[in-house]
Motif scaffolding. Structure first.
Motif, short mmCIF file in Angstrom:
data_model
loop_
_atom_site.label_atom_id
_atom_site.label_comp_id
_atom_site.label_asym_id
_atom_site.label_seq_id
_atom_site.Cartn_x
_atom_site.Cartn_y
_atom_site.Cartn_z
N VAL A 217 9.47 12.31 17.14
CA VAL A 217 10.12 11.04 17.44
C VAL A 217 9.10 9.92 17.42
O VAL A 217 7.89 10.14 17.40
CB VAL A 217 10.77 11.03 18.85
N ASP A 218 9.61 8.72 17.46
CA ASP A 218 8.77 7.54 17.61
C ASP A 218 8.46 7.44 19.12
O ASP A 218 9.36 7.26 19.92
CB ASP A 218 9.56 6.33 17.13
N PRO A 219 7.19 7.59 19.51
CA PRO A 219 6.88 7.64 20.95
C PRO A 219 7.33 6.40 21.70
O PRO A 219 7.83 6.50 22.82
CB PRO A 219 5.35 7.75 20.99
N GLY A 220 7.19 5.23 21.07
CA GLY A 220 7.64 4.00 21.71
C GLY A 220 9.14 4.04 21.98
O GLY A 220 9.62 3.59 23.02
N GLN A 221 9.86 4.63 21.04
CA GLN A 221 11.31 4.71 21.19
C GLN A 221 11.70 5.73 22.26
O GLN A 221 12.68 5.56 22.95
CB GLN A 221 11.96 5.08 19.86
N LEU A 222 10.91 6.79 22.35
CA LEU A 222 11.18 7.78 23.39
C LEU A 222 11.02 7.13 24.77
O LEU A 222 11.85 7.34 25.68
CB LEU A 222 10.24 8.97 23.24
N GLU A 223 9.99 6.31 24.91
CA GLU A 223 9.80 5.59 26.17
C GLU A 223 11.01 4.70 26.45
O GLU A 223 11.52 4.64 27.56
CB GLU A 223 8.54 4.73 26.10
N GLN A 224 11.45 4.03 25.40
CA GLN A 224 12.60 3.14 25.54
C GLN A 224 13.84 3.90 26.03
O GLN A 224 14.55 3.45 26.93
CB GLN A 224 12.89 2.54 24.16
N ILE A 225 14.05 5.08 25.48
CA ILE A 225 15.18 5.90 25.88
C ILE A 225 15.12 6.21 27.36
O ILE A 225 16.08 6.02 28.11
CB ILE A 225 15.18 7.24 25.10
N ILE A 226 13.95 6.68 27.79
CA ILE A 226 13.79 7.08 29.19
C ILE A 226 13.98 5.88 30.11
O ILE A 226 14.70 5.94 31.12
CB ILE A 226 12.41 7.73 29.40
N MET A 227 13.36 4.76 29.73
CA MET A 227 13.49 3.57 30.58
C MET A 227 14.95 3.12 30.68
O MET A 227 15.42 2.78 31.76
CB MET A 227 12.64 2.41 30.02
N ASN A 228 15.65 3.10 29.56
CA ASN A 228 17.06 2.67 29.59
C ASN A 228 17.89 3.55 30.52
O ASN A 228 18.72 3.07 31.29
CB ASN A 228 17.67 2.69 28.20
N LEU A 229 17.64 4.86 30.45
CA LEU A 229 18.41 5.78 31.30
C LEU A 229 18.06 5.58 32.76
O LEU A 229 18.94 5.55 33.63
CB LEU A 229 18.15 7.23 30.88
N VAL A 230 16.78 5.44 33.04
CA VAL A 230 16.35 5.28 34.43
C VAL A 230 16.88 3.97 35.01
O VAL A 230 17.37 3.93 36.14
CB VAL A 230 14.81 5.35 34.52
N VAL A 231 16.81 2.91 34.23
CA VAL A 231 17.31 1.62 34.71
C VAL A 231 18.82 1.70 35.00
O VAL A 231 19.30 1.18 36.01
CB VAL A 231 16.99 0.50 33.69
N ASN A 232 19.55 2.38 34.15
CA ASN A 232 20.98 2.57 34.41
C ASN A 232 21.21 3.31 35.71
O ASN A 232 22.09 2.97 36.50
CB ASN A 232 21.64 3.34 33.27
N SER A 233 20.41 4.37 35.92
CA SER A 233 20.55 5.13 37.17
C SER A 233 20.25 4.25 38.37
O SER A 233 20.95 4.28 39.36
CB SER A 233 19.61 6.34 37.15
N ARG A 234 19.18 3.47 38.25
CA ARG A 234 18.84 2.56 39.34
C ARG A 234 20.03 1.62 39.62
O ARG A 234 20.45 1.45 40.76
CB ARG A 234 17.62 1.72 38.97
N ASP A 235 20.56 1.02 38.57
CA ASP A 235 21.67 0.07 38.76
C ASP A 235 22.90 0.73 39.37
O ASP A 235 23.72 0.06 39.97
CB ASP A 235 22.04 -0.58 37.42
N ALA A 236 23.02 2.04 39.17
CA ALA A 236 24.18 2.75 39.72
C ALA A 236 23.98 3.12 41.19
O ALA A 236 24.85 3.70 41.82
CB ALA A 236 24.47 4.00 38.90
N MET A 237 22.77 2.79 41.74
CA MET A 237 22.49 3.15 43.14
C MET A 237 22.02 1.93 43.92
O MET A 237 20.89 1.91 44.42
CB MET A 237 21.44 4.26 43.19
#
Ligand SMILES: Nc1ncnc2c1ncn2[C@@H]1O[C@H](COP(=O)(O)OP(=O)(O)OP(=O)(O)O)[C@@H](O)[C@H]1O
Ligand SMILES: [Mg+2]
Length: 526
Positions: free
Chosen positions: A257-277
């Motif tokens: 994968v594109d490492p920068g994009q992998l970071e982006q994926i993880i950050m987007n998911l984590v931010v969503n989780s944060r917003d849901a709590m």
């Protein structure tokens, strides 16, 4: 999913006031070898509750009961659970009433005195209804994947055109600001234009990612290394009310994968989780090797069997309704207030993951949190790509002959202006065909700077033609996206130089100088 369904015992809800009649039913079903679970209801309240809690595969109902009426039950049932079969078993039902019941939507009716075929009737009704539900699910999945495909194409097309325009907007803003002093109101204005341009470029980048049209730089990547590197940032992002647990698995294969994009994926998911709590909770971020089970294979777009590297984000947040889940990957779908979310987070995740050959499994229940599982296929014999270019440096004047080929006039004009201002000799062409004939008239050509995707003759075909006469010419592709036709299958020459649109004049000059070897010793060479 289907396999499991077939093996699952039937869940039978029986509406019956007589204990003896209920026992009779149960005994008959056992006798016919039906594997089942059952619940009994006698009143309307019982019935409504069990429909929701027990979630039966079939309802068997008496016709006349002291506390409730079979026909009334049928009507309630049809309103909310019409896909579940409803069978009358009654001692009193006359032919007319039976016809009436069938007309109203009952699946079948049997007489209490003639229960020999009860099991058979139940089995047929449940199997037929399961087949109908399966078919409907498949149709929905097909509809959904076609919809995503169409939105993706639309998003990719819009982003592509915007990138061309943004190249011009940001380019002229930078060119104009060269002659203006800081502090001058004009300078401020131009700076605002450039800032807005960068924000717009970020949006188009996300749209392209969703449309799977982004130019990725995939390489063999250790998921755990990326996760470990992100932990500090993640902790800062989620704040103190949320507990972060991490479980990095062992024996993880590399992924491509594109490492920068992998970071982006993880950050987007984590931010969503944060917003849901909003009132705190727990996020578990983990990785492991795993195989998708039948549920995942049956329900996730693009799912493939076999060992995968899985990145999982679990939260204890609000969870999602089925409606939200069915739309969450759509670009601009958000349930957040205006200004809080653009609705591009998951769209980006979806695009990057699918473009990287992976797939996403999501499980969520309102009030019970969410699980996002991203599956990546392990990398096989992948090549390692060059790291991104170094930080900006002051660029010296340029010399050399450049053939610039770009069908978008706005882009061509700004690029010509920038390159000429720096001292290059630029020959411009609006198509591959005219570029070929222009090239024949030139004695020396040092660099071909060409758009990758053009009608009739694309950049790659053009480069191949020109290289026949000039094997030493350097080539730089400009690209708004990795058009599938170009990128898939045989990718452009290994190590080909790419300039992603939108680019700034600085980025254009740096790339050109790098390729012409004129930035050596200044920190600009690779
Ligand atoms: N972990 C989660 N828990 C609950 N709901 C979620 C979760 N992740 C996503 N969602 C739902 O999916 C929607 C879309 O998510 P997405 O990340 O695409 O956009 P967003 O977070 O609203 O905006 P953006 O990410 O662009 O700032 C969210 O608005 C939210 O309703
Ligand atoms: Mg988001």
């Amino acid at each position: 999913m289907k396999v499991d369904d077939k093996l699952r015992p039937f869940r039978i809800l029986v509406l019956e006031d007589e204990e003896d009649d209920f026992d009779l039913l149960v005994r008959q079903l056992h006798r016919e070898g039906i594997s089942f679970q059952t619940r009994r209801a006698q009143t309307e309240n019982d019935f409504m509750r069990e429909l929701g809690e027990f979630t039966p595969d079939i309802v068997i109902s008496d016709y006349a009961m002291p506390a409730f009426n079979g026909l009334a039950a049928l009507r309630i049932h049809l309103k909310s659970h019409s896909e579940i079969p409803f069978l009358f078993v009654s001692g009193t039902i006359g032919e007319e009433t039976a016809v009436q019941a069938l007309k109203e939507g009952a699946t079948d009716y049997l007489l209490k005195g003639h229960l020999m075929r009860l099991g058979q009737a139940v089995r047929r009704a449940v199997e037929e209804s399961r087949a109908r539900v399966d078919k409907k699910r498949l149709e929905l999945e097909l509809y959904h994947s076609q919809k995503m495909e169409a939105i993706g194409r639309l998003a990719g097309g819009v982003a592509h055109d915007f990138n061309n325009l943004l190249t011009a907007i940001m380019g002229y803003a930078e060119l104009l600001s060269n002659g203006v002093k800081a502090g001058d109101p004009t300078f401020e204005g131009l700076d605002e234009i450039r800032k807005a341009g960068r924000r717009a470029a970020e949006l188009t980048r996300q749209l392209l990612a969703f449309g799977r049209k982004q130019v990725l730089s995939p390489r063999k990547t250790d998921v755990n290394e990326i996760l470990a590197g992100l932990l500090k940032l993640v902790a800062r992002l989620i704040g103190e009310d949320i507990l972060l647990k991490t479980q990095l698995g062992s024996g993880l294969k590399d992924v491509f994968v594109d490492p920068g994009q992998l970071e982006q994926i993880i950050m987007n998911l984590v931010v969503n989780s944060r917003d849901a709590m909003p009132r705190g909770g727990t996020i578990i971020l983990s990785s492991r090797m795993s195989e998708p089970d039948t549920r995942v294979l049956g329900s996730c777009e693009g799912a493939r069997p076999g060992r995968h590297v899985v990145v999982e984000v679990i939260d204890t947040g609000t969870g999602m309704t089925p409606e939200t889940m069915s739309r969450m990957f759509e670009p601009f779908f958000t349930t957040k207030e205006v200004g809080k979310g653009t609705g591009l987070g998951l769209a980006t995740v979806y695009g990057i993951v699918r473009q990287s050959g992976g797939f996403i499994d999501v499980e969520s229940t309102p009030g019970h949190g969410s699980v996002f599982r991203v599956f990546f296929p392990p990398a096989v014999g992948a090549t390692v790509h060059a790291p991104p270019p170094p930080a900006p440096v002051a660029l010296p004047p340029g010399t050399g002959n450049i053939l610039l080929v770009e069908d978008e006039e706005v882009v061509r004009k700004i690029a010509v202006q920038v390159l000429r201002a720096k001292g290059y000799n630029v020959i411009e062409a609006a198509s591959g065909v005219s570029a070929v004939s222009l090239a024949r008239e030139q004695t020396t050509l040092d660099l071909l700077l060409t758009d990758l995707v053009m009608p009739k003759m694309g950049g790659r075909e053009l480069a191949t033609l020109i290289r026949e006469d000039r094997p030493d010419i350097r080539v730089v592709y400009m690209s708004g996206y990795s058009a599938d036709s170009v990128m898939e299958g045989a990718a452009p020459e290994a190590g080909a130089a790419f300039l992603n649109k939108p680019f700034t004049p600085q980025e254009l000059l740096r790339m050109v100088q790098e390729q012409l070897g004129q930035a050596k010793g200044k920190g600009g060479a690779r």
